[in-house]
Design a protein around this motif. Structure first.
Motif, PDB file in Angstrom:
ATOM      1  N   ARG A 140       0.921  -1.207   0.038  1.00  0.00           N
ATOM      2  CA  ARG A 140       0.019  -0.085  -0.075  1.00  0.00           C
ATOM      3  C   ARG A 140       0.867   1.287  -0.042  1.00  0.00           C
ATOM      4  O   ARG A 140       1.806   1.547   0.805  1.00  0.00           O
ATOM      5  N   LYS A 186       0.272   5.636   7.546  1.00  0.00           N
ATOM      6  CA  LYS A 186      -0.785   5.108   8.166  1.00  0.00           C
ATOM      7  C   LYS A 186       0.043   4.361   9.470  1.00  0.00           C
ATOM      8  O   LYS A 186      -0.337   4.523  10.639  1.00  0.00           O
ATOM      9  N   GLY A 204       1.488   6.470  11.990  1.00  0.00           N
ATOM     10  CA  GLY A 204       0.573   7.238  12.865  1.00  0.00           C
ATOM     11  C   GLY A 204       0.426   8.583  12.025  1.00  0.00           C
ATOM     12  O   GLY A 204       0.113   9.647  12.928  1.00  0.00           O
ATOM     13  N   TYR A 251      -6.132  12.453   9.451  1.00  0.00           N
ATOM     14  CA  TYR A 251      -7.487  12.338   9.127  1.00  0.00           C
ATOM     15  C   TYR A 251      -8.120  13.684   9.764  1.00  0.00           C
ATOM     16  O   TYR A 251      -7.711  14.539  10.387  1.00  0.00           O
ATOM     17  N   MET A 255      -9.178   9.222   5.207  1.00  0.00           N
ATOM     18  CA  MET A 255     -10.608   9.056   6.028  1.00  0.00           C
ATOM     19  C   MET A 255     -10.889   7.781   6.616  1.00  0.00           C
ATOM     20  O   MET A 255     -10.204   6.673   6.154  1.00  0.00           O
ATOM     21  N   LEU A 310     -10.733   5.585   0.756  1.00  0.00           N
ATOM     22  CA  LEU A 310     -11.221   5.026   1.924  1.00  0.00           C
ATOM     23  C   LEU A 310     -10.761   3.963   2.685  1.00  0.00           C
ATOM     24  O   LEU A 310     -11.076   3.601   3.622  1.00  0.00           O
ATOM     25  N   GLY A 311      -9.335   3.736   2.136  1.00  0.00           N
ATOM     26  CA  GLY A 311      -8.477   2.491   2.830  1.00  0.00           C
ATOM     27  C   GLY A 311      -8.700   1.459   1.864  1.00  0.00           C
ATOM     28  O   GLY A 311      -8.158   0.294   2.056  1.00  0.00           O
ATOM     29  N   GLY A 324      -1.400  10.593  16.670  1.00  0.00           N
ATOM     30  CA  GLY A 324      -1.480   9.188  16.229  1.00  0.00           C
ATOM     31  C   GLY A 324      -2.370   8.577  16.740  1.00  0.00           C
ATOM     32  O   GLY A 324      -3.321   7.748  16.372  1.00  0.00           O
ATOM     33  N   LYS A 340      -5.937   7.449  18.465  1.00  0.00           N
ATOM     34  CA  LYS A 340      -7.210   8.045  17.978  1.00  0.00           C
ATOM     35  C   LYS A 340      -8.125   7.820  19.352  1.00  0.00           C
ATOM     36  O   LYS A 340      -8.342   7.002  20.028  1.00  0.00           O
ATOM     37  N   GLN A 351       5.767  -1.894  12.574  1.00  0.00           N
ATOM     38  CA  GLN A 351       5.332  -1.163  11.740  1.00  0.00           C
ATOM     39  C   GLN A 351       5.719  -1.485  10.273  1.00  0.00           C
ATOM     40  O   GLN A 351       4.969  -1.707   9.010  1.00  0.00           O
ATOM     41  N   PHE A 379       3.526  -4.281   9.269  1.00  0.00           N
ATOM     42  CA  PHE A 379       2.001  -3.929   9.102  1.00  0.00           C
ATOM     43  C   PHE A 379       1.953  -3.431   7.497  1.00  0.00           C
ATOM     44  O   PHE A 379       1.057  -3.819   6.762  1.00  0.00           O
ATOM     45  N   GLN A 410      -3.635  -2.949   7.126  1.00  0.00           N
ATOM     46  CA  GLN A 410      -4.372  -1.537   7.280  1.00  0.00           C
ATOM     47  C   GLN A 410      -5.208  -1.243   6.132  1.00  0.00           C
ATOM     48  O   GLN A 410      -4.842  -1.799   5.037  1.00  0.00           O
ATOM     49  N   GLN A 411      -6.396  -0.754   6.403  1.00  0.00           N
ATOM     50  CA  GLN A 411      -7.075  -0.194   5.325  1.00  0.00           C
ATOM     51  C   GLN A 411      -7.380   1.320   5.586  1.00  0.00           C
ATOM     52  O   GLN A 411      -6.468   1.975   5.211  1.00  0.00           O
ATOM     53  N   CYS A 412      -8.350   1.664   6.244  1.00  0.00           N
ATOM     54  CA  CYS A 412      -8.477   3.051   6.294  1.00  0.00           C
ATOM     55  C   CYS A 412      -7.475   3.536   7.468  1.00  0.00           C
ATOM     56  O   CYS A 412      -7.104   4.749   7.272  1.00  0.00           O
ATOM     57  N   GLY A 413      -7.018   2.673   8.280  1.00  0.00           N
ATOM     58  CA  GLY A 413      -5.849   2.905   9.063  1.00  0.00           C
ATOM     59  C   GLY A 413      -6.168   3.744  10.409  1.00  0.00           C
ATOM     60  O   GLY A 413      -5.109   4.225  11.104  1.00  0.00           O
ATOM     61  N   PHE A 414      -7.623   3.868  10.637  1.00  0.00           N
ATOM     62  CA  PHE A 414      -7.884   4.636  11.794  1.00  0.00           C
ATOM     63  C   PHE A 414      -7.381   3.673  13.162  1.00  0.00           C
ATOM     64  O   PHE A 414      -7.176   4.411  14.284  1.00  0.00           O
ATOM     65  N   THR A 418      -5.009   1.623  13.038  1.00  0.00           N
ATOM     66  CA  THR A 418      -3.705   1.163  12.890  1.00  0.00           C
ATOM     67  C   THR A 418      -2.810   1.571  14.033  1.00  0.00           C
ATOM     68  O   THR A 418      -1.985   0.554  14.723  1.00  0.00           O
ATOM     69  N   PRO A 419      -2.735   2.846  14.356  1.00  0.00           N
ATOM     70  CA  PRO A 419      -1.797   3.145  15.303  1.00  0.00           C
ATOM     71  C   PRO A 419      -1.963   2.564  16.685  1.00  0.00           C
ATOM     72  O   PRO A 419      -0.888   2.090  17.532  1.00  0.00           O
ATOM     73  N   VAL A 473      -0.767  -1.075  16.150  1.00  0.00           N
ATOM     74  CA  VAL A 473       0.734  -1.178  16.148  1.00  0.00           C
ATOM     75  C   VAL A 473       1.250  -1.177  17.809  1.00  0.00           C
ATOM     76  O   VAL A 473       2.100  -1.864  17.983  1.00  0.00           O
ATOM     77  N   ASN A 512      -8.186  -4.553  21.205  1.00  0.00           N
ATOM     78  CA  ASN A 512      -8.214  -3.593  19.945  1.00  0.00           C
ATOM     79  C   ASN A 512      -9.336  -4.018  18.941  1.00  0.00           C
ATOM     80  O   ASN A 512      -9.645  -5.431  18.822  1.00  0.00           O
ATOM     81  N   THR A 545      -9.105  -6.020   9.208  1.00  0.00           N
ATOM     82  CA  THR A 545      -7.832  -6.095   8.793  1.00  0.00           C
ATOM     83  C   THR A 545      -6.795  -7.094   9.596  1.00  0.00           C
ATOM     84  O   THR A 545      -5.695  -7.359   9.408  1.00  0.00           O
TER      85      THR A 545
END
Lengths: 720, 213
Positions: free
Chosen positions: A22, A28, A31, A35, A228, A450-451, B93, B95, B146, B149, B155-159, B161-162, B165, B190, B196
């Protein structure tokens, strides 16, 4: 007819269809990806919503006098006004801004909203009771195919049963919301959205209704969304909170952040409609399905919801007698929004589950049964191939037993399957590609990632076309000022954006070849770009490195445009795919707990652009599927009219230890000539039906409604 | 749905030495957090339960040690560590997602153990070593968790992810050779919405024993 835009032949592809990391992965993982929720602008205020605790009512008064005295209060805007009707608990009434997040919360708590309560209804599974509450309306009554009465007469084996699945919610990890920075005429919106290009017009329209603001033009708005945090179909609009956030920014002269809190996100920011119903199916003794009849009902909130596409996939109008009746139940719950493959997951449950029950009654192996009836689908060949492949992956031949024939111990093991389809046609897209004299290449459009991997797929296409590598391409997306590209919904993005990018890069390269041809003294048509070089096919000694070729541009930058659709632009995409999934589960008949041993998925999407991220889309769909098959449901309380589990501890999602082994096979080099077709929706359809069928196969009885929680498993066993 | 096995990513931590400071009183006071408590907060440290000093509701000056660097700031005592990190110090980082110790998106290390920053008061984090996702790589060189990963597309949207990790790092810090099921147990504090986990569990498994950034 072949055109210069067509995808390269399989032997000429160095990047398309292969595994790539990716592009935005490191950002990502570190961190560092910013967003909308992460934006901290200078002087920024925090806003909170005041929402209705009442599921149905009329606003009598809104008193902000106490709130205005709260420390740090900076301003508020009404979203609703006295006289307005509220149709679900959690409905936004007002937004209030303060200097800190804590003070905004204090101020929101200090607002008093006086609401006259009206009768509410939040339950739909018991359609009789909903009917008595005057909440049910007919939505569809349709018959197709051969004469139904004759078909039932001719059916040698029939099965009738009750099936269903409840409402689920999107629960995006980054909640809906945005930061708005309104300075002079310019309105910058850092929005968590699936529709970067659509938000400016949406916001301008919403703001223009505010007389104190006056006319706002879409061109004043810039949406900035490089990253996002999840949408799944729920983030296409600016929403009331986005408009309110902009109004607050205008009113206070400061940037304002308004992100929904978890309760709000889960309650009002999107849900997937339920579906329940009685289904009757019939077949000949040899397994040929002859009739499908259903009476179903569902809710998608106050507006209700139309019929799912029934019967699903097995819907040949000439061979199969069909009668569909659907009822729409209007409820006071947060309204439905598109959820990965709208209506299809429900249709799969209401079709594949009764059909597997029919197969059991026929004493047929479902693999043989579904293959035999593949002619009733639009893609018999695709499904037959995929069923065989999937059966091989899950070792169906050795592991499948007849229903209920799973030994005498308390833990029963079973296999089940489901089929699905989706369109995934490309959305409209405009791409601008630049080739700079310093050799730099950029691809720009107002799309979004969107990921799903938009950064990566666009890099793959541009690099493949120009004979470069993925890191050589700079991707500019996530900004509404860039050339317009569609919203990301319905699996339309990859088809649309890769086509516009392919056309734009081919056009840009052609211009560069013209410059190089002159310099090398060859015909432009003889030139080829590969391995960071542009060379003559007829004489490879006539060659320039990419960097040297671009230097020939002097101080000129090449701009290539590409569009989707483009009538003369070659066959780059298509719509309509098939997929098959099979689940292997164990059910503890003493505790009712279902464990996933393995799920296998075979998916056709035409031409795969990036294999690694296509697989990730399927893995993700399976993992989401495990959640809505086994754990996930929005639970509403008729007395209070509220969602009882609007959080993340009682709204259950699957965890890393719940998913068993997942195996994904992307069909490649078989349907590549169809071009690129979207992948977001199709694999998200079948998991529930496949898992439910596996559970029925294991324990010998059908657990009628999803999610298949332990209490429902034990109740079904007790009823058997 | 989480398993019944011990959670490695919880505020309590899993070590016995952590439990020592976990008094009935701090537990009861901690509960008020989820309900958006307003006003003064009393912090006790078990050993000195009789000498606690009420602070707030006005902001108090505190120093937080984040990734080895001291930051002075003023916070109301009710401000959580996640809000202090994100809103005041721009460490974004970690969330804020569930905001009540369920999803792990806010995971940071406190004195080397994973903690939910959404259910830790900023003032409670004084005098402790706070490590965030921003502090675990060395310049351009990512931490092995990382790196894997990225390699396993975890990871997709990654929100989330931190948080994952950090939970992954906590697993490999503690156990250089975890089994896959130990990895799954360590990650069960988590939640990811995109789905993912296939990549996440493989990434953490492969990163074990590979040191730091």
């Amino acid at each position: 007819m072949a055109t210069k835009y067509d995808w390269p032949a399989v032997e000429d592809r160095s990047l398309i269809g292969k595994r790539h990391d990716r592009v935005d992965g490191p950002e990502k993982a570190r961190g560092d990806a910013k967003y909308s929720y992460d934006r901290n602008l200078s002087g920024m205020l925090f806003a909170r919503l005041v929402t209705s605790p009442v599921p149905h009512g009329r606003i009598i008064g809104i008193d902000t006098s106490r709130a205005e005295k709260v420390k740090g209060y900076k301003g508020h805007v009404n979203i609703l006004n006295p006289g307005d009707e509220i149709q679900w608990a959690g409905k936004e009434v007002l937004a209030i801004a303060a200097d800190t997040e804590e003070h905004a919360r204090d101020a929101a708590h200090a607002v008093a909203v006086n609401i006259e309560k009206l009768d509410h209804w939040v339950k739909e599974e018991d359609v009789k009771k909903a009917g008595e509450a005057n909440r049910v309306k007919p939505a569809k009554d349709d018959a197709k195919g051969p004469d139904l009465a004759a078909a039932w007469e001719g059916a040698e084996v029939t099965h009738e049963g009750y099936y269903g699945l409840g409402v689920i919610t999107h629960c995006c990890l980054e909640p809906h919301g945005q930061v708005v920075d309104w300075t002079g005429d310019d309105i910058k919106v850092y929005a968590s959205t699936q529709a970067v290009a659509r938000i400016p017009a949406d916001l301008a329209k919403g703001l223009s209704r505010d007389e104190s603001i006056g006319r706002v033009e879409a061109g004043q708005v810039e949406v900035i969304t490089p990253y996002m945090g999840g949408g799944f179909g729920s983030k296409f609009n600016i929403d009331t909170w986005g408009i309110a956030c902009a109004q607050l920014s205008k009113k206070t002269g400061k940037p304002v952040k308004l992100m929904l809190d978890r309760n709000e996100e889960v309650t009002v920011a999107g849900s997937r409609p339920s579906d329940y119903g009685n289904v009757k199916v019939g077949a000949k003794k040899d397994g040929t399905i002859v009739a499908y009849e259903s009476e179903t009902w569902s809710t998608g909130g106050i507006a209700g919801r139309g019929s799912p596409p029934l019967p699903y996939i097995f819907d040949n109008d000439e061979k199969l007698a069909q009668k569909i009746r659907h009822l729409n139940v209007s409820t006071n719950i947060g309204p439905a929004r598109a959820w990965r493959a709208p209506n299809h997951p429900q249709a799969a449950v209401l079709t594949m589950c009764p059909l597997e029950d029919l197969a059991a009654k026929l004493d047929m192996d479902p693999v043989e049964f579904f293959k035999k009836n593949a002619d009733l689908t639009a893609r018999p060949e695709v499904y037959r191939y995929e069923i065989d492949k999937c059966a091989e992956m899950i070792d169906w031949k050795n592991k499948w037993r007849k229903r209920g024939d799973s030994g005498s111990g308390p833990v029963k093991r079973g296999l089940g399957m489901s089929l699905h389809t989706w369109g995934g046609r490309p959305h409209d897209s405009t791409c601008e590609v630049r080739i700079e004299p310093d050799g730099g290449v950029s691809v720009s459009m107002a799309s979004q990632d969107l990921g799903v991997g938009t950064y990566t797929t666009l890099s793959v296409v541009a690099a493949e076309t120009l004979g470069l590598d993925i890191p050589d391409i700079r991707i500019n997306i996530g900004n509404s000022k860039l050339p317009i590209s569609g919203a990301s919904g319905g699996s339309t993005t990859v088809g649309g954006t890769t086509a516009s990018t392919r056309r734009a890069t081919v056009n840009a390269l052609e211009e560069l070849k013209g410059v190089v041809a002159e310099s090398l003294g060859v015909e432009a048509g003889d030139l080829m770009a590969k391995d960071h070089k542009i060379f003559a096919k007829s004489d490879s000694s006539k060659s320039l490195s990419w960097a040297d070729a671009c230097k020939k541009l002097g101080n000129r930058t090449i701009t290539g445009q590409g569009k989707q659709p483009d009538r003369d632009g070659g066959k780059l995409n298509d719509s309509g795919v098939g997929g098959v999934q099979m689940a292997d589960v164990s059910v503890d008949t003493e505790t009712g707990i279902v464990t996933i041993n393995k799920i296998a998925a075979v998916q056709d999407v035409g031409l795969v652009v990036c294999l690694k991220q296509s697989e990730s889309q399927v893995y993700g769909a399976l993992i989401q599927g495990v959640a809505w098959a086994l754990y996930e449901e929005s639970i509403y309380d008729q007395t209070s009219g509220k969602m009882l589990n609007a959080d993340m501890e009682f709204y259950k999602l699957s965890g890393a230890g719940d998913i068993g082994e997942l195996e994904v096979h992307m069909v490649q080099n078989k349907y590549d000539d169809r071009g690129v077709i979207g992948i977001g929706e199709p694999p998200a359809i079948s998991p529930g039906a496949a898992i439910s069928n596996a559970v029925a196969n294991a324990i010998g009885v059908r657990v009628p409604t999803l999610p298949l929680t332990p209490d429902r498993i034990l109740a079904a066993l007790a009823d058997a | 749905m989480s398993s019944n096995k011990p959670i490695e990513g919880s505020v309590e931590g899993s070590g016995a030495e952590q439990r020592k400071g976990f008094s009935r009183r701090t537990f009861i006071e901690g509960i008020g957090l989820g309900a958006g408590a307003v006003g003064s907060v009393v912090v006790t440290d078990g050993a000195q339960a009789d000498h606690h000093v009420p602070v707030g509701p006005d902001p108090v000056s505190i120093t937080l040690n984040i990734n080895g660097k001291n930051h002075d700031l003023k916070v109301e005592p009710r401000v959580t560590l996640i809000d202090a990190l994100r809103n005041q110090l721009d460490y974004t980082g970690a969330k804020k997602v569930c905001d009540r110790a369920t999803c792990g998106a806010c995971t940071v290390m406190l004195d080397g153990l994973p903690a939910y920053a959404c259910t830790t008061f900023a003032i409670e984090a004084q005098g402790r070593k706070i490590e965030t996702i921003e502090g675990i790589s060395a310049g351009d060189k990512m931490h092995p968790v990382q790196q894997y990963f990225v390699e396993h597309d975890a990871q997709q949207c990654g929100f989330c992810t931190p948080g994952f990790v950090m939970a992954g790092k906590a697993i490999v810090d503690k156990n250089p050779r975890p089994s896959m099921s130990e990895v799954e147990d360590g990650l069960c504090g988590n939640i990811c919405r995109c789905g993912t986990y296939v990549g996440v569990r493989q990434a953490v498994y492969d990163a074990a024993g590979k040191g730091s950034a």
